[in-house]
Design a protein around this motif. Structure first.
Motif, PDB file in Angstrom:
ATOM      1  N   VAL A   1      -5.079   7.653  -9.266  1.00 36.68           N
ATOM      2  CA  VAL A   1      -5.198   6.422  -8.476  1.00 36.68           C
ATOM      3  C   VAL A   1      -5.469   6.731  -7.009  1.00 36.68           C
ATOM      4  N   ARG A   2      -4.903   7.836  -6.511  1.00 37.07           N
ATOM      5  CA  ARG A   2      -5.079   8.183  -5.098  1.00 37.07           C
ATOM      6  C   ARG A   2      -6.418   8.847  -4.808  1.00 37.07           C
ATOM      7  N   ARG A   3      -7.193   9.155  -5.826  1.00 39.42           N
ATOM      8  CA  ARG A   3      -8.420   9.919  -5.638  1.00 39.42           C
ATOM      9  C   ARG A   3      -9.576   9.027  -5.182  1.00 39.42           C
ATOM     10  N   GLY A   4     -10.348   9.518  -4.192  1.00 41.56           N
ATOM     11  CA  GLY A   4     -11.599   8.874  -3.786  1.00 41.56           C
ATOM     12  C   GLY A   4     -11.440   7.400  -3.464  1.00 41.56           C
ATOM     13  N   SER A   5     -12.316   6.599  -4.067  1.00 31.05           N
ATOM     14  CA  SER A   5     -12.336   5.159  -3.801  1.00 31.05           C
ATOM     15  C   SER A   5     -11.541   4.370  -4.823  1.00 31.05           C
ATOM     16  N   VAL A   6     -10.822   5.049  -5.730  1.00 34.39           N
ATOM     17  CA  VAL A   6     -10.165   4.366  -6.843  1.00 34.39           C
ATOM     18  C   VAL A   6      -9.131   3.355  -6.341  1.00 34.39           C
ATOM     19  N   LEU A   7      -8.220   3.784  -5.469  1.00 35.02           N
ATOM     20  CA  LEU A   7      -7.160   2.895  -5.001  1.00 35.02           C
ATOM     21  C   LEU A   7      -7.739   1.711  -4.237  1.00 35.02           C
TER      22      LEU A   7
ATOM     23  N   ALA B   1     -10.309  -5.313  -6.268  1.00 39.92           N
ATOM     24  CA  ALA B   1     -10.402  -6.052  -7.528  1.00 39.92           C
ATOM     25  C   ALA B   1      -9.309  -7.101  -7.620  1.00 39.92           C
ATOM     26  N   LEU B   2      -8.089  -6.719  -7.245  1.00 37.24           N
ATOM     27  CA  LEU B   2      -6.971  -7.661  -7.282  1.00 37.24           C
ATOM     28  C   LEU B   2      -7.208  -8.824  -6.319  1.00 37.24           C
ATOM     29  N   ILE B   3      -7.726  -8.526  -5.134  1.00 41.88           N
ATOM     30  CA  ILE B   3      -7.968  -9.576  -4.133  1.00 41.88           C
ATOM     31  C   ILE B   3      -9.050 -10.535  -4.601  1.00 41.88           C
ATOM     32  N   LEU B   4     -10.163  -9.993  -5.101  1.00 45.97           N
ATOM     33  CA  LEU B   4     -11.260 -10.871  -5.519  1.00 45.97           C
ATOM     34  C   LEU B   4     -10.853 -11.760  -6.682  1.00 45.97           C
ATOM     35  N   THR B   5     -10.189 -11.193  -7.678  1.00 42.73           N
ATOM     36  CA  THR B   5      -9.792 -12.011  -8.817  1.00 42.73           C
ATOM     37  C   THR B   5      -8.699 -13.010  -8.456  1.00 42.73           C
ATOM     38  N   SER B   6      -7.896 -12.706  -7.448  1.00 47.09           N
ATOM     39  CA  SER B   6      -6.886 -13.681  -7.024  1.00 47.09           C
ATOM     40  C   SER B   6      -7.546 -14.915  -6.422  1.00 47.09           C
ATOM     41  N   VAL B   7      -8.602 -14.714  -5.642  1.00 51.14           N
ATOM     42  CA  VAL B   7      -9.325 -15.855  -5.075  1.00 51.14           C
ATOM     43  C   VAL B   7     -10.044 -16.630  -6.175  1.00 51.14           C
ATOM     44  N   VAL B   8     -10.721 -15.921  -7.067  1.00 51.24           N
ATOM     45  CA  VAL B   8     -11.445 -16.581  -8.146  1.00 51.24           C
ATOM     46  C   VAL B   8     -10.491 -17.347  -9.062  1.00 51.24           C
ATOM     47  N   GLY B   9      -9.355 -16.726  -9.421  1.00 47.44           N
ATOM     48  CA  GLY B   9      -8.395 -17.386 -10.287  1.00 47.44           C
ATOM     49  C   GLY B   9      -7.769 -18.610  -9.644  1.00 47.44           C
ATOM     50  N   GLY B  10      -7.380 -18.492  -8.376  1.00 51.56           N
ATOM     51  CA  GLY B  10      -6.740 -19.619  -7.701  1.00 51.56           C
ATOM     52  C   GLY B  10      -7.670 -20.794  -7.484  1.00 51.56           C
TER      53      GLY B  10
ATOM     54  N   ALA C   1     -19.963  -4.493  -8.210  1.00 56.88           N
ATOM     55  CA  ALA C   1     -19.784  -3.496  -7.155  1.00 56.88           C
ATOM     56  C   ALA C   1     -18.392  -2.888  -7.208  1.00 56.88           C
ATOM     57  N   ILE C   2     -17.378  -3.701  -7.482  1.00 52.87           N
ATOM     58  CA  ILE C   2     -16.009  -3.195  -7.585  1.00 52.87           C
ATOM     59  C   ILE C   2     -15.879  -2.202  -8.729  1.00 52.87           C
ATOM     60  N   ASN C   3     -16.469  -2.534  -9.877  1.00 51.64           N
ATOM     61  CA  ASN C   3     -16.357  -1.642 -11.028  1.00 51.64           C
ATOM     62  C   ASN C   3     -17.062  -0.314 -10.781  1.00 51.64           C
ATOM     63  N   ILE C   4     -18.206  -0.352 -10.094  1.00 46.17           N
ATOM     64  CA  ILE C   4     -18.913   0.888  -9.764  1.00 46.17           C
ATOM     65  C   ILE C   4     -18.082   1.726  -8.804  1.00 46.17           C
TER      66      ILE C   4
ATOM     67  N   SER D   1      -5.945  -4.185 -12.832  1.00 49.41           N
ATOM     68  CA  SER D   1      -5.865  -4.775 -11.484  1.00 49.41           C
ATOM     69  C   SER D   1      -6.506  -6.156 -11.460  1.00 49.41           C
ATOM     70  N   SER D   2      -7.655  -6.277 -12.108  1.00 53.24           N
ATOM     71  CA  SER D   2      -8.344  -7.564 -12.133  1.00 53.24           C
ATOM     72  C   SER D   2      -7.531  -8.610 -12.879  1.00 53.24           C
ATOM     73  N   ARG D   3      -6.946  -8.214 -13.989  1.00 53.41           N
ATOM     74  CA  ARG D   3      -6.157  -9.165 -14.781  1.00 53.41           C
ATOM     75  C   ARG D   3      -4.919  -9.630 -14.024  1.00 53.41           C
ATOM     76  N   ILE D   4      -4.281  -8.721 -13.308  1.00 52.95           N
ATOM     77  CA  ILE D   4      -3.106  -9.103 -12.528  1.00 52.95           C
ATOM     78  C   ILE D   4      -3.496 -10.056 -11.409  1.00 52.95           C
ATOM     79  N   GLY D   5      -4.698  -9.853 -10.846  1.00 57.70           N
ATOM     80  CA  GLY D   5      -5.123 -10.663  -9.713  1.00 57.70           C
ATOM     81  C   GLY D   5      -5.176 -12.143 -10.008  1.00 57.70           C
ATOM     82  N   PHE D   6      -5.579 -12.517 -11.207  1.00 56.24           N
ATOM     83  CA  PHE D   6      -5.705 -13.942 -11.532  1.00 56.24           C
ATOM     84  C   PHE D   6      -4.375 -14.679 -11.432  1.00 56.24           C
ATOM     85  N   PRO D   7      -3.329 -14.273 -12.163  1.00 54.02           N
ATOM     86  CA  PRO D   7      -2.069 -15.011 -12.028  1.00 54.02           C
ATOM     87  C   PRO D   7      -1.422 -14.868 -10.659  1.00 54.02           C
ATOM     88  N   VAL D   8      -1.606 -13.715 -10.004  1.00 56.57           N
ATOM     89  CA  VAL D   8      -1.038 -13.559  -8.662  1.00 56.57           C
ATOM     90  C   VAL D   8      -1.688 -14.533  -7.691  1.00 56.57           C
ATOM     91  N   GLY D   9      -3.029 -14.624  -7.727  1.00 58.32           N
ATOM     92  CA  GLY D   9      -3.724 -15.566  -6.856  1.00 58.32           C
ATOM     93  C   GLY D   9      -3.352 -17.001  -7.154  1.00 58.32           C
TER      94      GLY D   9
END
Length: 481
Positions: free
Chosen positions: A268-274, A280-289, A384-387, A408-416
């Motif tokens: 998770v700490r490697r490169g751009s992963v984190l 992903a969490l932020i974008l899906t939270s906005v879309v879900g909300g 872009a997020i997935n890439i 991360s994406s799945r968590i974002g929806f209910p959190v948002g």
């Protein structure tokens, strides 16, 4: 890597049919999300549920799905992808049937929770099956584009189909429609999918990690849901939130010491992963909300039927289909993930802000500029997020990277959803349409600010392009700029 089996996979027959079944699995998941969202106002009326309580109809599904995704991916590696995939279809189908018969809100939420487990089993193993039937390279990338288009199309179809079913047959049919599809898909999968088998030599599942991350997420969303109705100072809100922090902290401790962690922290700490997973969490939270608030506004405030509400959400859904499925990946190939994500979060923030003109006696078409800009931003952001999320991986880690970003994406929806309803709840007198709209206005402003936060985080992203965009691509090669 030493745990991986070195035995070569056997040739796969019926590739096109198997790919079709993989698409069906993704389609059932995505159409279920949008179809149930359109039906939510009708479900609320029948069961007399509040907006905050009705969040659990979708939230329970999203939480269980996100909580077991990593476990089911690991189980597929050990016990066989086919076995987990078919079992998931059966569980999803049975839960859809019981959900359609639900006599109360609680029983419906329980069925939705079981549905989420089935959906996790099918979607995470569908990706592994997809990897096996398509060799890495242009052929796989082309097929992946078809999946993205189908996902976007499923979201659009769900908005329309949900409106039609709810208006003419009742909301229970948004659950029943999954039953015949699931039965046929399960029979075909049992006959055509390649035989299962272990892909790893260490047959150990990280049960403590799964239990802690799932329970921690549930406690977090439960606390935020209570906050939407009774505020953050209530004991019923404060205790679950504190407990979620402790349990999720225990999860991180378990993962740091586990021999076969569900989510290796070093990866998770490697490169751009984190950074990509946070985005992903932020974008899906906005879309879900926002995706939850708009149908409620159309139906409960403006008085549109479920069918007309579904039609009104069709234009932004078409943008998701066309742009997300056929345009976004080309833009990332040309400009890189970082630039596209900056544009994405900028458009999402502007689009959410343009939704503030909603009023108790307003017109749905006033919101169209905001909805279209919001949809455009989100549709270019997801690819872009997935890439970016897989750019820092090494050969053999693609499935792990995909599982984490999907979680991360799945968590974002209910959190948002919980965050925006918490904000809206502060301005939501139960008997006042004006108060509800005022709460929704503040909520979309909050969504816009979340989009700004995503923009700022995207500035820190190490730019990446797909390796095949350079024209000198070789299998398993990763390009990082």
């Amino acid at each position: 890597m030493s745990q991986l089996s070195n035995s070569p996979p056997s040739p796969v027959k019926y590739v096109r049919l198997i790919f079709f079944l993989v698409i069906i699995a993704y389609f059932m998941d995505i159409i279920d999300a949008s179809i149930v969202t359109v039906a939510l106002p009708s479900i609320r009326v029948e069961f007399g549920a509040s907006i905050a309580d009705s969040q659990w109809i979708y939230g329970s599904y999203a939480i269980t799905l996100a909580g077991v995704l990593l476990l089911m991916g690991r189980a597929g590696d050990i016990y066989g992808q086919k076995e987990i995939f078919v079992a998931g279809l059966v569980i999803f189908t049975i839960a859809s049937f019981t959900g359609g018969l639900a006599p109360s809100l609680l029983s419906l939420i329980i069925s939705r929770s079981v549905q989420g487990i089935g959906a996790a089993m099918t979607t995470v193993t569908a990706f592994a099956i997809f990897i096996r039937i398509f060799p890495e390279g242009p052929e796989r990338n082309k097929a992946l584009g078809y999946i993205v288009a189908v996902l976007a199309g499923g979201f659009a179809a769900g908005a329309v189909v949900g409106g039609v079913l709810t208006t003419f047959l009742g909301w229970r049919w948004v659950m029943f429609i999954n039953v015949p599809i699931g039965i046929i898909a399960a029979i075909l999968c049992q006959r055509t999918l390649p035989a299962g088998g272990s892909w790893v030599q260490n047959r150990h599942l990280d049960i403590p990690g799964t239990l802690t991350v799932t329970s921690g997420i549930i406690l977090l969303i439960f606390g935020l849901t209570n906050a939407a109705g009774i505020g953050f100072t209530s004991v019923s809100t404060f205790i679950p939130l504190i407990a979620s922090v402790l349990v999720l902290g225990l999860f991180l401790l378990i993962e740091s010491r586990s021999k076969s962690p569900l989510m290796p922290l070093s990866f998770v700490r490697r490169g751009s992963v984190l950074t990509a997973n946070i985005l992903a969490l932020i974008l899906t939270s906005v879309v879900g909300g926002v995706g939850f608030i708009i149908p409620v506004y159309f139906q409960n405030i403006l008085g549109y039927s479920a069918f007309n509400s579904g039609l009104l959400t069709l234009p932004p859904a078409i943008i998701f289909f066309v742009v997300g499925g056929f345009v976004a990946s080309r833009l990332v190939n040309r400009y890189g993930a970082k630039k596209i994500l900056l544009v994405s979060y900028g458009l999402v923030a502007i689009g959410a802000l343009l939704l503030t003109p909603m009023s108790p006696n307003g017109n749905a078409f006033v919101l169209f500029p905001g909805l279209l800009v919001w949809a455009l931003g989100a549709s270019i952001g997801f690819p872009a997020i997935n890439i970016a999320a897989v750019a820092g991986t090494k050969p053999g880690e693609e499935g792990l990277a995909s599982g984490i970003v999907n979680t991360s994406s799945r968590i974002g929806f209910p959190v948002g959803l919980a965050i925006l309803l918490t904000v809206a709840g502060a301005f939501d007198p139960p008997s006042s349409a004006a108060g509800i709209v005022a709460g929704f206005q503040v909520a979309v402003i909050a969504a816009s600010l979340i989009g700004v936060l995503g923009f700022l985080i995207a500035l820190r992203l190490k730019d990446v392009k797909p390796a095949w965009a350079s024209g000198n691509w070789k299998p398993n090669e990763v390009a990082v700029q």
